[in-house]
Design a protein around this motif. Structure first.
Motif, PDB file in Angstrom:
ATOM      1  N   SER A   1      -6.897  -3.420  12.295  1.00  0.00           N
ATOM      2  CA  SER A   1      -6.830  -4.710  12.974  1.00  0.00           C
ATOM      3  C   SER A   1      -5.548  -4.899  13.786  1.00  0.00           C
ATOM      4  CB  SER A   1      -6.962  -5.839  11.950  1.00  0.00           C
ATOM      5  OG  SER A   1      -5.885  -5.799  11.037  1.00  0.00           O
ATOM      6  N   MET A   2      -4.713  -3.870  13.874  1.00  0.00           N
ATOM      7  CA  MET A   2      -3.449  -3.981  14.619  1.00  0.00           C
ATOM      8  C   MET A   2      -3.682  -3.864  16.124  1.00  0.00           C
ATOM      9  SD  MET A   2      -0.712  -1.644  12.623  1.00  0.00           S
ATOM     10  CE  MET A   2      -0.260  -2.000  10.948  1.00  0.00           C
ATOM     11  N   PRO A   3      -2.852  -4.529  16.904  1.00  0.00           N
ATOM     12  CA  PRO A   3      -2.898  -4.331  18.357  1.00  0.00           C
ATOM     13  C   PRO A   3      -2.466  -2.904  18.709  1.00  0.00           C
ATOM     14  CG  PRO A   3      -1.424  -6.155  17.764  1.00  0.00           C
ATOM     15  CD  PRO A   3      -1.882  -5.522  16.501  1.00  0.00           C
ATOM     16  N   LYS A   4      -2.929  -2.433  19.837  1.00  0.00           N
ATOM     17  CA  LYS A   4      -2.666  -1.060  20.266  1.00  0.00           C
ATOM     18  C   LYS A   4      -1.169  -0.741  20.316  1.00  0.00           C
ATOM     19  CE  LYS A   4      -4.139   2.164  23.830  1.00  0.00           C
ATOM     20  NZ  LYS A   4      -4.920   2.288  25.069  1.00  0.00           N
ATOM     21  N   GLU A   5      -0.354  -1.667  20.797  1.00  0.00           N
ATOM     22  CA  GLU A   5       1.091  -1.430  20.909  1.00  0.00           C
ATOM     23  C   GLU A   5       1.723  -1.198  19.537  1.00  0.00           C
ATOM     24  OE1 GLU A   5      -0.446  -4.184  22.241  1.00  0.00           O
ATOM     25  OE2 GLU A   5      -0.576  -3.374  24.268  1.00  0.00           O
ATOM     26  N   GLN A   6       1.289  -1.956  18.553  1.00  0.00           N
ATOM     27  CA  GLN A   6       1.822  -1.795  17.196  1.00  0.00           C
ATOM     28  C   GLN A   6       1.365  -0.465  16.596  1.00  0.00           C
ATOM     29  OE1 GLN A   6       0.892  -5.076  14.625  1.00  0.00           O
ATOM     30  NE2 GLN A   6       2.363  -4.430  13.069  1.00  0.00           N
ATOM     31  N   LEU A   7       0.130  -0.080  16.852  1.00  0.00           N
ATOM     32  CA  LEU A   7      -0.358   1.220  16.370  1.00  0.00           C
ATOM     33  C   LEU A   7       0.455   2.367  16.971  1.00  0.00           C
ATOM     34  CD1 LEU A   7      -4.229   0.781  16.406  1.00  0.00           C
ATOM     35  CD2 LEU A   7      -2.775   1.185  14.408  1.00  0.00           C
ATOM     36  N   VAL A   8       0.784   2.260  18.236  1.00  0.00           N
ATOM     37  CA  VAL A   8       1.588   3.303  18.888  1.00  0.00           C
ATOM     38  C   VAL A   8       2.965   3.399  18.229  1.00  0.00           C
ATOM     39  CG1 VAL A   8       2.725   3.967  21.044  1.00  0.00           C
ATOM     40  CG2 VAL A   8       0.339   3.233  21.066  1.00  0.00           C
TER      41      VAL A   8
ATOM     42  N   ARG B   1       0.856  -1.195   0.000  1.00  0.00           N
ATOM     43  CA  ARG B   1       0.000   0.000   0.000  1.00  0.00           C
ATOM     44  C   ARG B   1       0.892   1.245   0.000  1.00  0.00           C
ATOM     45  NH1 ARG B   1      -1.817  -3.523   3.907  1.00  0.00           N
ATOM     46  NH2 ARG B   1      -3.920  -4.272   3.682  1.00  0.00           N
ATOM     47  N   ILE B   2       0.284   2.385  -0.217  1.00  0.00           N
ATOM     48  CA  ILE B   2       0.975   3.668  -0.086  1.00  0.00           C
ATOM     49  C   ILE B   2       0.499   4.317   1.207  1.00  0.00           C
ATOM     50  CG2 ILE B   2       1.290   5.983  -1.061  1.00  0.00           C
ATOM     51  CD1 ILE B   2       2.645   3.864  -2.707  1.00  0.00           C
ATOM     52  N   TYR B   3       1.433   4.696   2.055  1.00  0.00           N
ATOM     53  CA  TYR B   3       1.133   5.362   3.314  1.00  0.00           C
ATOM     54  C   TYR B   3       1.403   6.853   3.117  1.00  0.00           C
ATOM     55  CZ  TYR B   3       1.058   6.393   8.277  1.00  0.00           C
ATOM     56  OH  TYR B   3       0.740   6.916   9.505  1.00  0.00           O
ATOM     57  N   VAL B   4       0.437   7.704   3.420  1.00  0.00           N
ATOM     58  CA  VAL B   4       0.562   9.155   3.249  1.00  0.00           C
ATOM     59  C   VAL B   4       0.795   9.803   4.607  1.00  0.00           C
ATOM     60  CG1 VAL B   4      -0.574  11.249   2.429  1.00  0.00           C
ATOM     61  CG2 VAL B   4      -0.967   9.080   1.240  1.00  0.00           C
ATOM     62  N   TYR B   5       1.888  10.563   4.696  1.00  0.00           N
ATOM     63  CA  TYR B   5       2.231  11.273   5.931  1.00  0.00           C
ATOM     64  C   TYR B   5       1.654  12.675   5.942  1.00  0.00           C
ATOM     65  CZ  TYR B   5       5.492   7.477   6.318  1.00  0.00           C
ATOM     66  OH  TYR B   5       6.030   6.221   6.391  1.00  0.00           O
ATOM     67  N   GLY B   6       1.594  13.301   4.774  1.00  0.00           N
ATOM     68  CA  GLY B   6       1.097  14.661   4.707  1.00  0.00           C
ATOM     69  C   GLY B   6       1.279  15.245   3.320  1.00  0.00           C
ATOM     70  N   VAL B   7       0.829  16.482   3.176  1.00  0.00           N
ATOM     71  CA  VAL B   7       0.908  17.206   1.905  1.00  0.00           C
ATOM     72  C   VAL B   7       1.582  18.537   2.177  1.00  0.00           C
ATOM     73  CG1 VAL B   7      -0.434  18.205   0.010  1.00  0.00           C
ATOM     74  CG2 VAL B   7      -1.228  16.104   1.114  1.00  0.00           C
ATOM     75  N   ILE B   8       2.557  18.905   1.323  1.00  0.00           N
ATOM     76  CA  ILE B   8       3.259  20.177   1.462  1.00  0.00           C
ATOM     77  C   ILE B   8       3.254  20.884   0.111  1.00  0.00           C
ATOM     78  CG2 ILE B   8       4.709  19.372   3.363  1.00  0.00           C
ATOM     79  CD1 ILE B   8       6.977  18.983   1.395  1.00  0.00           C
ATOM     80  N   GLY B   9       3.658  22.150   0.101  1.00  0.00           N
ATOM     81  CA  GLY B   9       3.729  22.901  -1.140  1.00  0.00           C
ATOM     82  C   GLY B   9       4.809  22.364  -2.062  1.00  0.00           C
ATOM     83  N   GLU B  10       4.568  22.441  -3.357  1.00  0.00           N
ATOM     84  CA  GLU B  10       5.524  21.889  -4.322  1.00  0.00           C
ATOM     85  C   GLU B  10       6.854  22.622  -4.300  1.00  0.00           C
ATOM     86  OE1 GLU B  10       5.413  20.040  -8.759  1.00  0.00           O
ATOM     87  OE2 GLU B  10       4.302  21.879  -8.457  1.00  0.00           O
ATOM     88  N   GLU B  11       6.864  23.882  -3.871  1.00  0.00           N
ATOM     89  CA  GLU B  11       8.121  24.621  -3.846  1.00  0.00           C
ATOM     90  C   GLU B  11       9.056  24.088  -2.760  1.00  0.00           C
ATOM     91  OE1 GLU B  11       5.339  26.383  -0.950  1.00  0.00           O
ATOM     92  OE2 GLU B  11       5.130  25.927  -3.055  1.00  0.00           O
TER      93      GLU B  11
ATOM     94  N   HIS C   1       3.697   2.689  15.131  1.00  0.00           N
ATOM     95  CA  HIS C   1       3.489   3.333  13.831  1.00  0.00           C
ATOM     96  C   HIS C   1       3.237   4.835  13.997  1.00  0.00           C
ATOM     97  CE1 HIS C   1       3.817  -0.122  11.319  1.00  0.00           C
ATOM     98  NE2 HIS C   1       2.783  -0.753  11.870  1.00  0.00           N
ATOM     99  N   LEU C   2       2.495   5.203  15.016  1.00  0.00           N
ATOM    100  CA  LEU C   2       2.237   6.620  15.277  1.00  0.00           C
ATOM    101  C   LEU C   2       3.535   7.361  15.586  1.00  0.00           C
ATOM    102  CD1 LEU C   2       0.292   8.966  15.700  1.00  0.00           C
ATOM    103  CD2 LEU C   2      -0.001   8.202  18.055  1.00  0.00           C
ATOM    104  N   LEU C   3       4.405   6.751  16.374  1.00  0.00           N
ATOM    105  CA  LEU C   3       5.694   7.381  16.674  1.00  0.00           C
ATOM    106  C   LEU C   3       6.560   7.512  15.430  1.00  0.00           C
ATOM    107  CD1 LEU C   3       6.481   5.666  20.087  1.00  0.00           C
ATOM    108  CD2 LEU C   3       5.794   8.048  19.694  1.00  0.00           C
ATOM    109  N   ALA C   4       6.549   6.506  14.567  1.00  0.00           N
ATOM    110  CA  ALA C   4       7.301   6.582  13.310  1.00  0.00           C
ATOM    111  C   ALA C   4       6.719   7.665  12.404  1.00  0.00           C
ATOM    112  CB  ALA C   4       7.287   5.233  12.605  1.00  0.00           C
ATOM    113  N   HIS C   5       5.389   7.762  12.360  1.00  0.00           N
ATOM    114  CA  HIS C   5       4.721   8.804  11.567  1.00  0.00           C
ATOM    115  C   HIS C   5       5.166  10.182  12.072  1.00  0.00           C
ATOM    116  CE1 HIS C   5       1.234  10.588   9.371  1.00  0.00           C
ATOM    117  NE2 HIS C   5       1.390  11.503  10.304  1.00  0.00           N
TER     118      HIS C   5
END
Length: 74
Positions: free
Chosen positions: A51-58, A3-13, A60-64
């Protein structure tokens, strides 16, 4: 499934060189430019986040957050 994971959108400049791995710890973060914007993305090989366990989601959130902070820093 890949899949593609999107972190955010910024200006092209904003051209931020990213030498950082994504939420899965392996896939590099890169940018896709289109119509004056850049999407900060990476591939994601993991399971559905709903469907991820809470610990795994945390983890991923820290990596994000690490990716977002790196983009904001640069």
């Amino acid at each position: 499934m890949s899949r593609i994971y999107v972190y955010g959108v910024i200006g092209e400049e904003q051209d931020v060189p990213l030498a950082i791995s994504g939420v899965d710890g392996a896939s590099p973060v890169y940018m896709l430019a289109r119509n004056g914007l850049r999407c900060v993305v990476s591939a994601f090989q993991g399971e559905e986040m709903a469907s991820m366990p809470k610990e795994q989601l945390v983890r991923h959130l820290l990596a994000h957050q690490r990716v977002i902070e790196r983009v904001m820093q640069d």
